[in-house]
Design a protein around this motif. Structure first.
Motif, PDB file in Angstrom:
ATOM      1  N   VAL A 445       0.834  -1.205   0.000  1.00  0.00           N
ATOM      2  CA  VAL A 445       0.000   0.000   0.000  1.00  0.00           C
ATOM      3  C   VAL A 445       0.870   1.257   0.000  1.00  0.00           C
ATOM      4  CG1 VAL A 445      -0.293   0.337   2.517  1.00  0.00           C
ATOM      5  CG2 VAL A 445      -2.135   0.966   0.943  1.00  0.00           C
ATOM      6  N   GLU A 446       2.028   1.207   0.647  1.00  0.00           N
ATOM      7  CA  GLU A 446       2.950   2.342   0.578  1.00  0.00           C
ATOM      8  C   GLU A 446       3.456   2.537  -0.846  1.00  0.00           C
ATOM      9  OE1 GLU A 446       5.891   1.414   3.479  1.00  0.00           O
ATOM     10  OE2 GLU A 446       4.632   1.996   5.188  1.00  0.00           O
ATOM     11  N   LEU A 447       3.716   1.433  -1.542  1.00  0.00           N
ATOM     12  CA  LEU A 447       4.145   1.515  -2.939  1.00  0.00           C
ATOM     13  C   LEU A 447       3.027   2.080  -3.818  1.00  0.00           C
ATOM     14  CD1 LEU A 447       6.276   0.859  -5.098  1.00  0.00           C
ATOM     15  CD2 LEU A 447       5.327  -1.460  -5.217  1.00  0.00           C
ATOM     16  N   PHE A 448       1.790   1.660  -3.597  1.00  0.00           N
ATOM     17  CA  PHE A 448       0.661   2.157  -4.384  1.00  0.00           C
ATOM     18  C   PHE A 448       0.429   3.647  -4.156  1.00  0.00           C
ATOM     19  CE2 PHE A 448      -2.261  -1.008  -6.481  1.00  0.00           C
ATOM     20  CZ  PHE A 448      -1.285  -1.986  -6.624  1.00  0.00           C
ATOM     21  N   ASN A 449       0.493   4.075  -2.909  1.00  0.00           N
ATOM     22  CA  ASN A 449       0.298   5.486  -2.626  1.00  0.00           C
ATOM     23  C   ASN A 449       1.393   6.328  -3.266  1.00  0.00           C
ATOM     24  OD1 ASN A 449      -2.027   4.955  -1.162  1.00  0.00           O
ATOM     25  ND2 ASN A 449      -0.975   4.897   0.810  1.00  0.00           N
ATOM     26  N   LYS A 450       2.594   5.794  -3.298  1.00  0.00           N
ATOM     27  CA  LYS A 450       3.710   6.471  -3.963  1.00  0.00           C
ATOM     28  C   LYS A 450       3.461   6.553  -5.471  1.00  0.00           C
ATOM     29  CE  LYS A 450       8.713   5.976  -4.644  1.00  0.00           C
ATOM     30  NZ  LYS A 450       9.897   5.107  -4.355  1.00  0.00           N
ATOM     31  N   MET A 451       2.988   5.465  -6.068  1.00  0.00           N
ATOM     32  CA  MET A 451       2.681   5.459  -7.500  1.00  0.00           C
ATOM     33  C   MET A 451       1.552   6.440  -7.811  1.00  0.00           C
ATOM     34  SD  MET A 451       3.034   1.495  -8.820  1.00  0.00           S
ATOM     35  CE  MET A 451       1.753   0.853  -7.754  1.00  0.00           C
ATOM     36  N   GLY A 452       0.545   6.488  -6.954  1.00  0.00           N
ATOM     37  CA  GLY A 452      -0.567   7.391  -7.185  1.00  0.00           C
ATOM     38  C   GLY A 452      -0.160   8.840  -7.172  1.00  0.00           C
ATOM     39  N   LYS A 453       0.729   9.188  -6.262  1.00  0.00           N
ATOM     40  CA  LYS A 453       1.203  10.579  -6.197  1.00  0.00           C
ATOM     41  C   LYS A 453       2.043  10.955  -7.406  1.00  0.00           C
ATOM     42  CE  LYS A 453       1.114  10.706  -1.136  1.00  0.00           C
ATOM     43  NZ  LYS A 453       1.909  10.746   0.112  1.00  0.00           N
ATOM     44  N   GLN A 454       2.644   9.954  -8.045  1.00  0.00           N
ATOM     45  CA  GLN A 454       3.451  10.197  -9.247  1.00  0.00           C
ATOM     46  C   GLN A 454       2.630  10.018 -10.530  1.00  0.00           C
ATOM     47  OE1 GLN A 454       6.649  11.258  -9.160  1.00  0.00           O
ATOM     48  NE2 GLN A 454       6.511  11.304  -6.924  1.00  0.00           N
ATOM     49  N   ASN A 455       1.297   9.902 -10.377  1.00  0.00           N
ATOM     50  CA  ASN A 455       0.382   9.797 -11.513  1.00  0.00           C
ATOM     51  C   ASN A 455       0.661   8.583 -12.411  1.00  0.00           C
ATOM     52  OD1 ASN A 455      -1.068  12.208 -10.859  1.00  0.00           O
ATOM     53  ND2 ASN A 455       0.610  13.418 -11.736  1.00  0.00           N
ATOM     54  N   VAL A 456       1.005   7.474 -11.792  1.00  0.00           N
ATOM     55  CA  VAL A 456       1.193   6.245 -12.560  1.00  0.00           C
ATOM     56  C   VAL A 456       0.237   5.160 -12.041  1.00  0.00           C
ATOM     57  CG1 VAL A 456       3.571   6.699 -13.252  1.00  0.00           C
ATOM     58  CG2 VAL A 456       3.130   5.562 -11.070  1.00  0.00           C
ATOM     59  N   GLY A 457      -0.915   5.584 -11.556  1.00  0.00           N
ATOM     60  CA  GLY A 457      -1.895   4.629 -11.046  1.00  0.00           C
ATOM     61  C   GLY A 457      -2.738   3.998 -12.129  1.00  0.00           C
ATOM     62  N   LYS A 458      -2.803   4.613 -13.303  1.00  0.00           N
ATOM     63  CA  LYS A 458      -3.595   4.056 -14.389  1.00  0.00           C
ATOM     64  C   LYS A 458      -2.946   2.800 -14.971  1.00  0.00           C
ATOM     65  CE  LYS A 458      -7.130   6.960 -15.124  1.00  0.00           C
ATOM     66  NZ  LYS A 458      -8.530   6.560 -15.306  1.00  0.00           N
ATOM     67  N   ALA A 459      -3.728   2.057 -15.736  1.00  0.00           N
ATOM     68  CA  ALA A 459      -3.216   0.838 -16.359  1.00  0.00           C
ATOM     69  C   ALA A 459      -2.100   1.141 -17.351  1.00  0.00           C
ATOM     70  CB  ALA A 459      -4.357   0.108 -17.069  1.00  0.00           C
ATOM     71  N   PHE A 460      -1.132   0.242 -17.411  1.00  0.00           N
ATOM     72  CA  PHE A 460      -0.008   0.315 -18.356  1.00  0.00           C
ATOM     73  C   PHE A 460       0.813   1.599 -18.218  1.00  0.00           C
ATOM     74  CE2 PHE A 460      -3.483  -1.999 -20.503  1.00  0.00           C
ATOM     75  CZ  PHE A 460      -2.892  -3.247 -20.619  1.00  0.00           C
ATOM     76  N   SER A 461       0.981   2.087 -16.997  1.00  0.00           N
ATOM     77  CA  SER A 461       1.701   3.359 -16.821  1.00  0.00           C
ATOM     78  C   SER A 461       2.888   3.252 -15.872  1.00  0.00           C
ATOM     79  CB  SER A 461       0.734   4.431 -16.300  1.00  0.00           C
ATOM     80  OG  SER A 461       0.223   4.071 -15.028  1.00  0.00           O
ATOM     81  N   VAL A 462       3.286   2.030 -15.467  1.00  0.00           N
ATOM     82  CA  VAL A 462       4.303   1.882 -14.425  1.00  0.00           C
ATOM     83  C   VAL A 462       5.657   1.439 -14.992  1.00  0.00           C
ATOM     84  CG1 VAL A 462       4.696   0.910 -12.106  1.00  0.00           C
ATOM     85  CG2 VAL A 462       2.397   1.147 -12.955  1.00  0.00           C
ATOM     86  N   LYS A 463       5.790   1.337 -16.299  1.00  0.00           N
ATOM     87  CA  LYS A 463       6.977   0.714 -16.881  1.00  0.00           C
ATOM     88  C   LYS A 463       8.280   1.385 -16.453  1.00  0.00           C
ATOM     89  CE  LYS A 463       4.723  -1.281 -20.926  1.00  0.00           C
ATOM     90  NZ  LYS A 463       4.654  -1.327 -22.407  1.00  0.00           N
ATOM     91  N   ASP A 464       8.323   2.684 -16.447  1.00  0.00           N
ATOM     92  CA  ASP A 464       9.561   3.402 -16.128  1.00  0.00           C
ATOM     93  C   ASP A 464       9.563   3.969 -14.710  1.00  0.00           C
ATOM     94  OD1 ASP A 464      10.485   2.940 -18.720  1.00  0.00           O
ATOM     95  OD2 ASP A 464       9.395   4.696 -19.480  1.00  0.00           O
ATOM     96  N   PHE A 465       8.625   3.514 -13.878  1.00  0.00           N
ATOM     97  CA  PHE A 465       8.534   4.050 -12.518  1.00  0.00           C
ATOM     98  C   PHE A 465       9.571   3.377 -11.617  1.00  0.00           C
ATOM     99  CE2 PHE A 465       6.726   3.795  -8.201  1.00  0.00           C
ATOM    100  CZ  PHE A 465       6.598   5.156  -7.931  1.00  0.00           C
ATOM    101  N   PRO A 466      10.381   4.153 -10.889  1.00  0.00           N
ATOM    102  CA  PRO A 466      11.358   3.543  -9.957  1.00  0.00           C
ATOM    103  C   PRO A 466      10.639   2.951  -8.753  1.00  0.00           C
ATOM    104  CG  PRO A 466      11.403   5.936  -9.759  1.00  0.00           C
ATOM    105  CD  PRO A 466      10.478   5.633 -10.902  1.00  0.00           C
ATOM    106  N   MET A 467      10.739   1.647  -8.569  1.00  0.00           N
ATOM    107  CA  MET A 467       9.976   0.959  -7.530  1.00  0.00           C
ATOM    108  C   MET A 467      10.542   1.181  -6.131  1.00  0.00           C
ATOM    109  SD  MET A 467       7.610  -0.338  -9.362  1.00  0.00           S
ATOM    110  CE  MET A 467       6.777  -1.503  -8.307  1.00  0.00           C
ATOM    111  N   GLY A 468      11.813   1.567  -6.034  1.00  0.00           N
ATOM    112  CA  GLY A 468      12.403   1.785  -4.710  1.00  0.00           C
ATOM    113  C   GLY A 468      12.912   0.497  -4.092  1.00  0.00           C
ATOM    114  N   ASP A 469      13.050   0.501  -2.788  1.00  0.00           N
ATOM    115  CA  ASP A 469      13.588  -0.669  -2.090  1.00  0.00           C
ATOM    116  C   ASP A 469      12.617  -1.835  -2.163  1.00  0.00           C
ATOM    117  OD1 ASP A 469      15.840   0.772  -1.352  1.00  0.00           O
ATOM    118  OD2 ASP A 469      14.931   1.467   0.524  1.00  0.00           O
TER     119      ASP A 469
END
Length: 546
Positions: A445-469
């Motif tokens: 859920v911490e990862l999802f909230n981070k993705m949402g704030k970076q506007n990559v919550g939509k489908a097929f939008s996480v490819k270049d997102f840095p996942m972190g630790d």
């Protein structure tokens, strides 16, 4: 309209009737990609231009339709028909499957969560619903606080004390206009279309059962849990009680009290009375040991006082193939064995070969009569997890990487007892424990909230997102109660590591304090505290309702 023609052709070949086989699987082809489905029966195939429907006669436990690569594993009976090749209109999918379509531009991304276990509910609790809409799909509408479930079987706690409604865990499910809870089971996933296919079981409440629908997702979190392991032993599912749900605990309590009351009736032979009051527990893990401890405590305190005519007949036998509490320290295992033996629990080493309605048969040929049989031998992948076409980890769980993503598919994550690290990660599959599931839910859920704030919550939008630790699990220790104000606390990080281990009354206080603080809501903490106090002063409630 392909299935309509299949139904007509099959009926013509069989002279108006359709034959069924439990060993055959129906396979249809749409274009060049297989479409598999399982049906109890095919009827009322009606083609009228843009719509057609299939009515299922009889109950189907698992049903899944996939188009262009969708797959289903049948659970009961299968219809035998020939493979055909034919196109179908996309509009037909919408008419067959009402539900939620894909989110549009300007709408919040939709997260679909399958399950209401520890991992799923920890995820739901922390999800930022200002960023996401959330849909939870599960056959139960509550989370079960499993560490205290054994206490409800004998009346130490009431059932509502260990059940937390999912709408209290995530209020958006009840209040947000685009967030929902659906009481249903997921039967299939189309990772290309980003859709899940579901089936409700209203026990006759709905006119068209089983009723099916679909939900489109931007992100999917699978937390559907696991099922009790039976090792394929004949008769287990028919005659034994499991202890994973509130309904299981209710049935155990009803059966236990029923046997106590029946054993006092006139005309019962001594042999039958001994059988009725013989409680057998299979499995020496934490659940089996805790239930045995609660049951022996109930016998020592309440049965001897309220069922004096049969108090000397009731017995508890714990059957384990190897060592009890194998993950605990050796000294703690010995303490538990000695304490439970003094409390009247008999230990027996053996492997169950077969289960009958009134006896079990061990591998050495010995018959063990019983009145109550509780099966607690661990968990394994569910039929749903086995059926979906996703990578698998050792043991059959859904395979995930270090960030709990399911590789080779987009926007699918898995947590809890249904998920395990893939071999290529170099990590072991974590045990099916509540603290593992809760920690995975918190990480995700911490990862999802981070993705949402970076506007990559939509489908097929996480490819270049840095996942972190990546996710790292650190074991905090294990606890188990053994009855009569005694418990075990093992704070070692692993089975072979050194650390603090303690047993006795102080450990019992630690056990109760720790779990009281871990109960999800203040409402249930109050219920638990009041139940404990009431039981201490007045004894356990032994009324049998229903």
């Amino acid at each position: 309209m392909a299935l309509a023609r299949v139904g007509r052709n099959a009926m013509r070949r069989s002279g108006g009737s359709i034959g069924y086989s439990t060993s055959e699987r129906t396979t249809f082809y749409e274009g060049e990609i297989p479409l598999k489905c399982s049906l109890s029966s095919l009827a009322n195939a009606n083609a009228n231009g843009n719509s057609w429907y299939i009515s299922s006669i009889g109950k189907v436990n698992h049903m899944s339709f996939w188009s262009r690569g969708m797959r289903a594993t049948p659970h009961s009976q299968y219809l035998s028909v020939e493979k055909i090749v034919e196109e179908s209109d996309s509009e037909n999918d919408d008419s067959r499957y009402p539900g939620l379509g894909a989110t549009g531009p300007g709408e919040k991304p939709r997260v679909v969560v399958l399950g209401t276990g520890w991992a799923a509910c920890r995820f739901l609790k922390g999800l930022n619903t200002k960023i996401y809409d959330v849909v939870c799909i599960s056959p139960r509408n509550h989370m079960v606080f499993t560490p205290l479930l054994a206490s409800t079987c004998v009346g130490t706690l009431e059932f509502r004390s260990v059940a937390e409604p999912v709408s209290r865990i995530q209020s958006a499910l009840a209040a947000s206009p685009n967030s929902y809870f659906y009481l249903a089971s997921c039967t299939g996933i189309d990772t290309d279309k980003h859709e899940v296919y579901c089936e409700t079981n209203g026990n006759g409440s709905l006119p068209n059962e089983p009723y099916q629908f679909k939900v489109a997702y931007d992100k999917l979190v699978i937390g559907s849990g696991a099922e009790p392991l039976t090792f394929g032993i004949k008769g287990v599912k028919e005659h034994a009680f499991f202890l994973r749900e509130v309904t299981h605990a209710q049935e155990i309590r009803k059966k236990l009290l029923l046997n106590l009351m029946l054993s006092e009736n006139p005309g019962i032979t001594e042999e039958e009375r001994k059988r009725l009051l013989h409680c057998v527990v299979i499995g020496g893990g934490p659940t089996g040991v805790e239930f045995s401890g609660e049951l022996s405590d109930f016998i020592m305190k309440d049965v001897r006082e309220r069922y004096t005519h049969v108090k000397d007949y009731i017995q508890v036998t714990l059957i384990e193939a190897n060592e009890i509490l194998s993950s605990f320290d050796v000294g703690l295992r010995q303490y538990a064995t000695n304490h439970l033996t003094k409390s009247g629990v008999r230990f027996r080493r053996g492997i169950v070969k077969e289960v009958h309605s009134k006896k079990i048969v061990l591998n050495d040929g010995t018959d063990v009569p019983y009145g109550l049989l509780v099966w607690s031998t661990g968990v394994g992948p569910s039929e749903f997890v086995k059926s979906i076409n996703l990578p698998k980890a050792p043991g059959g769980r859904i395979g995930v990487d270090e960030w709990l993503r399911v590789p080779s598919v987009e926007d699918v994550f898995a947590v809890g007892d249904c998920a395990g690290f893939l071999e290529q990660t170099g990590r072991p599959v974590l045990p099916a424990l509540a603290q593992v599931a809760e920690r995975e839910g918190k990480f995700l859920v911490e990862l999802f909230n981070k993705m949402g704030k970076q506007n990559v919550g939509k489908a097929f939008s996480v490819k270049d997102f840095p996942m972190g630790d990546p996710f790292v699990y650190k074991h905090l220790g294990s606890m188990a109660t053994v009855g009569r104000y005694k418990a075990l606390v093992d704070l070692r990080q692993s089975k072979d590591a050194k650390g603090i281990s303690h047993a006795g009354f102080v450990s019992w206080l630690i056990w109760r304090s720790a779990y009281l603080t871990r109960v999800v809501s203040w409402r249930n903490r109050f219920y638990v505290a009041v139940n404990w106090a009431t039981t201490f002063v007045f004894g356990r409630d032994n009324s049998r309702i229903g």
